[in-house]
Write an enzyme that holds these catalytic residues in place. Sequence first.
Site, mmCIF file in Angstrom:
data_model
loop_
_atom_site.group_PDB
_atom_site.id
_atom_site.type_symbol
_atom_site.label_atom_id
_atom_site.label_comp_id
_atom_site.label_asym_id
_atom_site.label_seq_id
_atom_site.Cartn_x
_atom_site.Cartn_y
_atom_site.Cartn_z
ATOM 1 C CB SER A 4 27.334 -3.228 1.717
ATOM 2 O OG SER A 4 26.224 -3.032 2.557
ATOM 3 C CD GLU A 5 22.189 -6.232 0.627
ATOM 4 O OE1 GLU A 5 23.386 -6.521 0.831
ATOM 5 O OE2 GLU A 5 21.255 -6.628 1.360
ATOM 6 C CG ASN A 6 24.136 -0.006 1.345
ATOM 7 O OD1 ASN A 6 24.795 -1.039 1.417
ATOM 8 N ND2 ASN A 6 24.460 1.063 2.014
#
Lengths: 231, 218
Positions: free
Chosen positions: B45-47
């Site tokens: 998840s790119e966060n």
Amino acid sequence: MNKVVNDADEAVRGIEDGMTLMLGGFGLCGLPENSIAALVKKGVKDLTCISNNAGVDDFGIGLMLKQRQVKKMISSYVGENAEFERQLLSGELEVELIPQGTLATRCMAAGYGMPAIFTPAGIGTEVAEGKEVRNFKGKDYLMEMAFEADFAIVKAWKGDTMGNLVYRATARNFNAVMAMAGNVTIAEVEELVEPGELDPDHIHTPGIYVHRIYQGQDYEKRIEQRTVRKK
Amino acid sequence: MLDKDGIAKRIAKEIKDGYYVNLGIGIPTLVANYIPENIDVVLQSENGLLGMGPFPLDGQEDADVINAGKQTITMLPGSAVFDSAMSFGMIRAKKVNLTILGAMEVSENGDIASWKIPGKMVKGMGGAMDLVASAENIIVAMQHVNKAGESKLLPKCTLPLTGINCVKKIVTELAVFDVLPDGGFKLIERAPGVSVDEIKKATAGKLIIEGEIPEMAS
């Protein structure tokens, strides 16, 4: 090396109209909510805010947008914030939308003392307009400049009086890179401890990057998209 | 014709053992529900998270544990968290094996538009521009036509682009396509009950049909 200030109001001292601020957080996760509340109270305006999102209508930077304190937003995503999208489409607010990785890495570059980065993100799109393109090994990259910010405002889970910071889970997000990138970095923490209480091996942001630290109060830690599964 | 879960289920078949996978917002998020149990996959998840688990049980939500869609999620044994710069570092360095995302338009040369309708709607590109510029394996999950009934598989995108020459595969409610390197949507499978003619009618870009096109296994 005591970096402790008493409270949010003291922490945001020196932030003036027209300045550029970085604000950590992803959506409402890891948001420096006490410092934002102090900025809303202080009423500074014409700010340029670098932040991945702009909070929601009634929380986070959304509160500053509502009060028209923000002249320009530099963000990657505005969806789910009706007031932000409205001000953007009507032209009341200047908005520079940039890719999320570019945003994070331009912060990182500032903290690492590098003037610019090269990234393929945005090649062939309107993001590339007016920017220098360099080709490395047959692939095009955009040159993107390191950010410059008068203040970086971040939130960590724990911090010590020397400014060393530890984040919790995905609340680390932009906080860790922005903490490194401000001319002055303000950190609010859920728990302020004495030097020695944090394991040096576990520190995410070394205190050298942090200028002011305080323990925040009454964290709301609001959830934007509450999703659960059935047993 | 497939519903959203049907699209997600079909895309899940493209995920291989050992893959690190990034799932975008919308239909791609549903793909997580259909990853076969006998393969080992880590969701990014790119966060700033590797090892994204299912949604939490009611009452166990944690405001500090969210995905890129800002939904509450869980972490798994072996999960790792990191800052946003490192997150896109691993994406740029091609450590993520497969990227699945939504789109408003895809062109026959693999360009994608997904973040803005000038004057009407702006969501922002989020991490999509970084992902499509670096990932080698990109699958788009989307409806075949827009709300006005116009094809989203086009000769050329009309909306502002997210990235160029990057989409490799598209799964819609009607069919599965490979986007060929020298241009064209190659029809691979039909959704259950959908005819080749229906797909032709809904596809504005160059459609390549070779031989009998099988119906998707359910």
